[in-house]
Design a protein around this motif. Structure first.
Motif, PDB file in Angstrom:
ATOM      1  N   ASN A   1      -3.475   5.478   5.216  1.00  0.00           N
ATOM      2  CA  ASN A   1      -2.485   4.696   5.943  1.00  0.00           C
ATOM      3  C   ASN A   1      -2.632   3.207   5.658  1.00  0.00           C
ATOM      4  N   GLU A   2      -3.869   2.738   5.503  1.00  0.00           N
ATOM      5  CA  GLU A   2      -4.074   1.320   5.234  1.00  0.00           C
ATOM      6  C   GLU A   2      -3.519   0.922   3.871  1.00  0.00           C
ATOM      7  N   SER A   3      -3.673   1.778   2.877  1.00  0.00           N
ATOM      8  CA  SER A   3      -3.195   1.427   1.543  1.00  0.00           C
ATOM      9  C   SER A   3      -1.672   1.396   1.496  1.00  0.00           C
ATOM     10  N   LYS A   4      -1.023   2.210   2.309  1.00  0.00           N
ATOM     11  CA  LYS A   4       0.437   2.186   2.333  1.00  0.00           C
ATOM     12  C   LYS A   4       0.949   0.911   3.002  1.00  0.00           C
ATOM     13  N   GLN A   5       0.218   0.408   3.985  1.00  0.00           N
ATOM     14  CA  GLN A   5       0.662  -0.782   4.705  1.00  0.00           C
ATOM     15  C   GLN A   5       0.451  -2.045   3.882  1.00  0.00           C
ATOM     16  N   GLU A   6      -0.605  -2.094   3.091  1.00  0.00           N
ATOM     17  CA  GLU A   6      -0.897  -3.282   2.292  1.00  0.00           C
ATOM     18  C   GLU A   6      -0.166  -3.190   0.959  1.00  0.00           C
ATOM     19  N   GLN A   7       0.919  -3.934   0.852  1.00  0.00           N
ATOM     20  CA  GLN A   7       1.659  -3.952  -0.407  1.00  0.00           C
ATOM     21  C   GLN A   7       1.400  -5.287  -1.085  1.00  0.00           C
ATOM     22  N   GLU A   8       1.271  -5.248  -2.404  1.00  0.00           N
ATOM     23  CA  GLU A   8       1.011  -6.474  -3.136  1.00  0.00           C
ATOM     24  C   GLU A   8       2.263  -7.351  -3.146  1.00  0.00           C
ATOM     25  N   PRO A   9       2.084  -8.651  -2.977  1.00  0.00           N
ATOM     26  CA  PRO A   9       3.244  -9.541  -2.982  1.00  0.00           C
ATOM     27  C   PRO A   9       3.830  -9.679  -4.382  1.00  0.00           C
TER      28      PRO A   9
END
Length: 56
Positions: free
Chosen positions: A18-26
């Motif tokens: 879930n954390e990796s889905k929330q953190e998207q690269e700008p």
């Protein structure tokens, strides 16, 4: 009763999926274009000064 709630909260661990889905690269396209413009300005300045030196 509050001890049970606290123990449940301690045992809950955040999911890494879930954390990796929330953190998207700008998107860095603006930064890339800015770096290209500054680089072209520096190269252009050096070439202008070099050709000015050759002409004298």
């Amino acid at each position: 009763m509050s001890l049970q709630v606290e123990e449940k909260k301690k045992n809950e661990q955040p999911s890494l999926v879930n954390e990796s889905k929330q953190e998207q690269e700008p998107k860095l396209s603006g930064a890339f274009i800015s770096v290209l413009i500054v680089g072209l300005f520096i190269v252009g300045s050096w070439l202008a000064i070099y050709f000015l030196f050759l002409s004298r």
